[in-house]
Design a protein around this motif. Sequence first.
Motif, PDB file in Angstrom:
ATOM      1  N   THR A  66      -2.429   0.758  -4.627  1.00  0.00           N
ATOM      2  CA  THR A  66      -1.626  -0.561  -4.270  1.00  0.00           C
ATOM      3  C   THR A  66      -1.260  -1.380  -5.452  1.00  0.00           C
ATOM      4  N   GLU A  69      -6.706   3.245  -5.633  1.00  0.00           N
ATOM      5  CA  GLU A  69      -7.673   2.978  -4.550  1.00  0.00           C
ATOM      6  C   GLU A  69      -8.812   4.163  -4.415  1.00  0.00           C
ATOM      7  N   THR A  70      -8.236   5.355  -4.141  1.00  0.00           N
ATOM      8  CA  THR A  70      -8.907   6.481  -3.879  1.00  0.00           C
ATOM      9  C   THR A  70      -9.258   7.364  -5.059  1.00  0.00           C
ATOM     10  N   THR A 105       1.100   5.394   0.034  1.00  0.00           N
ATOM     11  CA  THR A 105       0.052   6.585   0.398  1.00  0.00           C
ATOM     12  C   THR A 105       0.974   7.930  -0.216  1.00  0.00           C
ATOM     13  N   ASN A 121       0.823  -1.117  -0.128  1.00  0.00           N
ATOM     14  CA  ASN A 121      -0.089   0.059  -0.049  1.00  0.00           C
ATOM     15  C   ASN A 121       0.835   1.226  -0.090  1.00  0.00           C
ATOM     16  N   TRP A 150       6.131   8.754  -2.489  1.00  0.00           N
ATOM     17  CA  TRP A 150       4.852   7.807  -2.027  1.00  0.00           C
ATOM     18  C   TRP A 150       5.703   7.075  -0.799  1.00  0.00           C
ATOM     19  N   ILE A 205      -4.151   6.664  -2.092  1.00  0.00           N
ATOM     20  CA  ILE A 205      -3.735   5.269  -1.846  1.00  0.00           C
ATOM     21  C   ILE A 205      -3.623   4.749  -3.082  1.00  0.00           C
ATOM     22  N   CYS A 244       5.356   3.640   0.835  1.00  0.00           N
ATOM     23  CA  CYS A 244       4.878   2.261   0.504  1.00  0.00           C
ATOM     24  C   CYS A 244       5.238   1.448   1.663  1.00  0.00           C
TER      25      CYS A 244
END
Length: 128
Positions: free
Chosen positions: A34, A53-54, A27, A25, A88, A32, A90
């Motif tokens: 994946t 994801e988002t 962010t 994951n 990011w 987010i 991770c």
Amino acid sequence: MNFILRCIAIAVMVAPVSALANTWNCTHNKLIRTVSIESEAGSTACAVNYTKETEGVPMKTLWNAANDTAYCQEKAEAFIAKLTSWGWNCTAPEASPVSAPEAASDPAAASEAPAEAKPATPTAPVMQ
């Protein structure tokens, strides 16, 4: 709590399809992403999947291989390194959530604290 339930739900849905999977994951601010490697148990085929994801973007398969799971591992790790270089953060959450549902399924284990969390209390003096 919702995050844990979401992880469990995803694991239950993916488990029959993908016996082996490595997931990260990532962010950045409130976004987010994946990255996951999926492979059937005993198979040499694999796929590296990427989901935003988002952002409501459907999952995409970035790479796949028919005969070399190491290829997917290398590609996923290189992609994670690239995401990290872009800012990011991770992490690979699979290691910890896997043990939580197993412990919760055993009522006796659920009432006890994990062994590593208990303080060590020597019953006899330790000779040095």
